[in-house]
Design a protein around this motif. Sequence first.
Motif, mmCIF file in Angstrom:
data_model
loop_
_atom_site.group_PDB
_atom_site.id
_atom_site.type_symbol
_atom_site.label_atom_id
_atom_site.label_comp_id
_atom_site.label_asym_id
_atom_site.label_seq_id
_atom_site.Cartn_x
_atom_site.Cartn_y
_atom_site.Cartn_z
ATOM 1 N N TYR A 85 16.547 -13.802 82.610
ATOM 2 C CA TYR A 85 15.858 -12.443 82.567
ATOM 3 C C TYR A 85 14.925 -12.407 80.928
ATOM 4 O O TYR A 85 13.722 -11.775 81.220
ATOM 5 N N PHE A 86 15.257 -12.925 80.164
ATOM 6 C CA PHE A 86 14.493 -13.071 78.986
ATOM 7 C C PHE A 86 13.600 -14.339 78.742
ATOM 8 O O PHE A 86 13.161 -14.856 77.802
ATOM 9 N N ASN A 87 13.384 -14.888 80.141
ATOM 10 C CA ASN A 87 12.625 -16.141 80.196
ATOM 11 C C ASN A 87 12.630 -17.197 79.456
ATOM 12 O O ASN A 87 12.091 -17.885 78.950
ATOM 13 N N PHE A 111 14.366 -19.088 69.195
ATOM 14 C CA PHE A 111 13.673 -17.617 69.422
ATOM 15 C C PHE A 111 14.360 -16.749 68.342
ATOM 16 O O PHE A 111 13.477 -16.021 67.589
ATOM 17 N N ILE A 112 15.574 -16.674 68.420
ATOM 18 C CA ILE A 112 16.327 -15.679 67.585
ATOM 19 C C ILE A 112 16.483 -16.246 66.122
ATOM 20 O O ILE A 112 16.617 -15.495 65.170
ATOM 21 N N GLY A 113 16.278 -17.398 65.908
ATOM 22 C CA GLY A 113 16.372 -17.987 64.495
ATOM 23 C C GLY A 113 17.687 -18.758 64.357
ATOM 24 O O GLY A 113 18.350 -18.944 63.134
ATOM 25 N N TYR A 114 18.869 -18.954 65.279
ATOM 26 C CA TYR A 114 19.760 -19.678 65.092
ATOM 27 C C TYR A 114 19.538 -21.114 65.170
ATOM 28 O O TYR A 114 18.509 -21.489 65.849
ATOM 29 N N GLU A 138 17.736 0.310 80.458
ATOM 30 C CA GLU A 138 16.613 0.817 79.889
ATOM 31 C C GLU A 138 15.671 1.543 81.061
ATOM 32 O O GLU A 138 15.720 1.192 81.996
ATOM 33 N N PRO A 139 14.947 2.505 80.624
ATOM 34 C CA PRO A 139 14.364 3.253 81.740
ATOM 35 C C PRO A 139 13.034 2.406 82.322
ATOM 36 O O PRO A 139 12.720 1.770 81.473
ATOM 37 N N PRO A 140 12.613 2.565 83.241
ATOM 38 C CA PRO A 140 11.567 1.788 83.964
ATOM 39 C C PRO A 140 10.403 1.752 83.090
ATOM 40 O O PRO A 140 9.758 0.638 83.017
ATOM 41 N N ALA A 141 9.953 2.763 82.475
ATOM 42 C CA ALA A 141 8.776 2.700 81.811
ATOM 43 C C ALA A 141 8.981 1.909 80.432
ATOM 44 O O ALA A 141 8.021 1.194 79.968
ATOM 45 N N ARG A 142 10.177 1.837 79.916
ATOM 46 C CA ARG A 142 10.416 0.793 78.599
ATOM 47 C C ARG A 142 10.197 -0.480 78.903
ATOM 48 O O ARG A 142 10.039 -1.268 78.396
ATOM 49 N N ILE A 143 10.579 -1.030 80.343
ATOM 50 C CA ILE A 143 10.732 -2.350 80.657
ATOM 51 C C ILE A 143 9.297 -2.632 80.933
ATOM 52 O O ILE A 143 8.966 -3.656 80.724
ATOM 53 N N GLN A 144 8.438 -1.697 81.605
ATOM 54 C CA GLN A 144 7.025 -1.979 81.693
ATOM 55 C C GLN A 144 6.140 -2.203 80.532
ATOM 56 O O GLN A 144 5.453 -3.210 80.215
ATOM 57 N N GLN A 145 6.768 -1.229 79.426
ATOM 58 C CA GLN A 145 5.970 -1.564 78.163
ATOM 59 C C GLN A 145 6.565 -2.684 77.581
ATOM 60 O O GLN A 145 5.460 -3.678 76.824
ATOM 61 N N ALA A 146 7.486 -3.651 77.857
ATOM 62 C CA ALA A 146 7.979 -4.749 77.229
ATOM 63 C C ALA A 146 7.394 -5.828 78.086
ATOM 64 O O ALA A 146 7.071 -6.743 77.347
ATOM 65 N N LEU A 147 7.012 -5.798 79.225
ATOM 66 C CA LEU A 147 6.278 -6.835 80.111
ATOM 67 C C LEU A 147 4.987 -6.873 79.724
ATOM 68 O O LEU A 147 4.222 -8.031 79.739
ATOM 69 N N ILE A 151 4.718 -11.426 74.233
ATOM 70 C CA ILE A 151 6.020 -12.346 74.662
ATOM 71 C C ILE A 151 7.001 -11.548 75.660
ATOM 72 O O ILE A 151 8.083 -12.160 76.058
ATOM 73 N N GLY A 152 6.515 -10.874 76.544
ATOM 74 C CA GLY A 152 7.330 -10.364 77.603
ATOM 75 C C GLY A 152 8.482 -9.547 77.085
ATOM 76 O O GLY A 152 8.683 -8.963 75.989
ATOM 77 N N LEU A 153 9.738 -9.845 78.111
ATOM 78 C CA LEU A 153 10.994 -9.356 77.837
ATOM 79 C C LEU A 153 11.568 -9.936 76.461
ATOM 80 O O LEU A 153 12.634 -8.981 76.226
ATOM 81 N N ARG A 154 11.127 -10.855 76.044
ATOM 82 C CA ARG A 154 11.727 -11.461 74.770
ATOM 83 C C ARG A 154 11.613 -10.424 73.793
ATOM 84 O O ARG A 154 12.244 -10.394 72.854
ATOM 85 N N SER A 155 10.534 -9.525 74.168
ATOM 86 C CA SER A 155 10.388 -8.337 72.882
ATOM 87 C C SER A 155 11.548 -7.384 72.720
ATOM 88 O O SER A 155 11.647 -7.072 71.685
ATOM 89 N N LEU A 156 12.300 -7.338 74.008
ATOM 90 C CA LEU A 156 13.514 -6.589 73.769
ATOM 91 C C LEU A 156 14.521 -7.176 72.844
ATOM 92 O O LEU A 156 15.209 -6.541 72.101
ATOM 93 N N LEU A 157 14.701 -8.407 72.932
ATOM 94 C CA LEU A 157 15.605 -9.269 72.072
ATOM 95 C C LEU A 157 15.111 -9.102 70.491
ATOM 96 O O LEU A 157 15.990 -8.934 69.912
ATOM 97 N N ARG A 158 13.968 -9.165 70.482
ATOM 98 C CA ARG A 158 13.375 -9.024 69.190
ATOM 99 C C ARG A 158 13.728 -7.777 68.389
ATOM 100 O O ARG A 158 14.192 -7.542 67.229
ATOM 101 N N GLU A 159 13.598 -6.686 69.488
ATOM 102 C CA GLU A 159 13.773 -5.224 68.912
ATOM 103 C C GLU A 159 15.440 -4.986 68.580
ATOM 104 O O GLU A 159 15.730 -4.457 67.579
ATOM 105 N N TYR A 160 16.341 -5.713 69.619
ATOM 106 C CA TYR A 160 17.574 -5.473 69.584
ATOM 107 C C TYR A 160 18.179 -6.125 68.538
ATOM 108 O O TYR A 160 19.322 -5.804 68.000
#
Length: 452
Positions: A85-87, A111-114, A138-147, A151-160
């Motif tokens: 999912y996170f590519n 990517f995370i720093g481990y 997450e709402p669809p609009a939030r996923i579209q923003q991440a895409l 760095i695509g959906l990986r941006s969510l990992l960085r945010e989380y």
Amino acid sequence: MKQTILVSGLALALVLPQTASANNHSSDAIGAMMGAIIGSALSQGMLAAPQQNFTGSSAPSRSSAPSRSPAEIAEVREMQEALNYFNFPAGTPDGVIGRGTRSAIAQYQSFIGYPATGELLAHERMFLVTSFNRAASEPPARIQQALANPIGLRSLLREYSQPEEPAVVDAGKNATQPTVVSSTVIVATANSPEMQELQDEVDDLSDQVALLQAVVDHQRNSVASVDPEGAEARIEAVMALMETYSARLEEVETFSNEQYSTPIRPQNQNLGATARRLSEIFPKVPFYIAGTEEIGEMWVEPEVTDQGYLVFGFNFIDPMAEYDQIRETISFTANEVEIVSASLTKVDEWTDVAQENGVRRNFERLVNCIPDGACENLQEGVSSSAVVFQIYEDGSTAAKIQRNRGLFVSSYNFSVESGLMLSAYLDYMREVGMREFTTGTMTEDDLDSLFE
């Protein structure tokens, strides 16, 4: 308590031969190696058997086909789905951790720093799966923003991975509502599966750190007076590894404090264990097969034969294998283990000589052969083992443990740092194994003499 296997828990740089451009005793270099490892022991024998020379006998591989529960398979599938999912391409979620999945894990960790080990620690897996489940809500609009992010959906990992700003609470209207410090905080009891998994991880890491410290103390207290230069080099190699494991232990403790309401601390720093148990605790030592891309890890298992002799099985493991992971075992007596240990330290000494003289050409030299003189002319029906010093065209050096079964030769290469660490551990475990074997073979009269 489950044992966390850290492939070689050692770094990729520990797997690869040492370059001439790097200082052989640079703790910084060794520390850097630890971040790129793929994936996670011995005992010291004593009392030589009645002059029986095992000549590093090769034992057949033992089948170790694992039996996994449906829950374990489902857990791996969920992890693979999260990676995809996170590519971080893990391939088809089939519940099997193969090379593709380990590569994806290493990419995620980097990517995370481990440390990019290819082996997920409990808190690393928890963050991955928790983030995957959170993204699904997450709402669809939030996923579209991440895409749309580079760095695509990986941006969510960085945010989380970043704590949120504390919520502003109106004390007049919401005096009873708690302030949210981080949206990733998980409320768990001390007996929850998540907490127990993290506790197991902390216990494993703390055991490894304590054992590495015991190895260092043994070098300082028992070896330095006999071999000061060799002890210094071995101590430096083990200390570098211990610093890395200590950092990982601190990382897990910090994670648990941030994510859970209950802090986690080591609970079992007691090394009053058998030599066999200590061999399982010690981080596995990485090796590589020269001329191929194959790498693996090694550990040494003390055991007493049916004839009553103490031997040490050097197990060479392919951690990527799904079933039979032990590709070969070479058994050495306690006296032969001492020869191997001294030989690995000699490789370090010769590395300094090679670097001081700028040697940059393919070169091999036999350090020691077990039994002596049996490695020069290989013959069918005759087996032997050897430690070999190697130099490559780029000036890098390595140690090689070679098994000769007649005319068939199998070789396992180690970086100089790995060889030093293994040498130090052999020294320590040789003493532990000797003490345990001696106690186990004492007669009643021998025991009586202890209490005069």
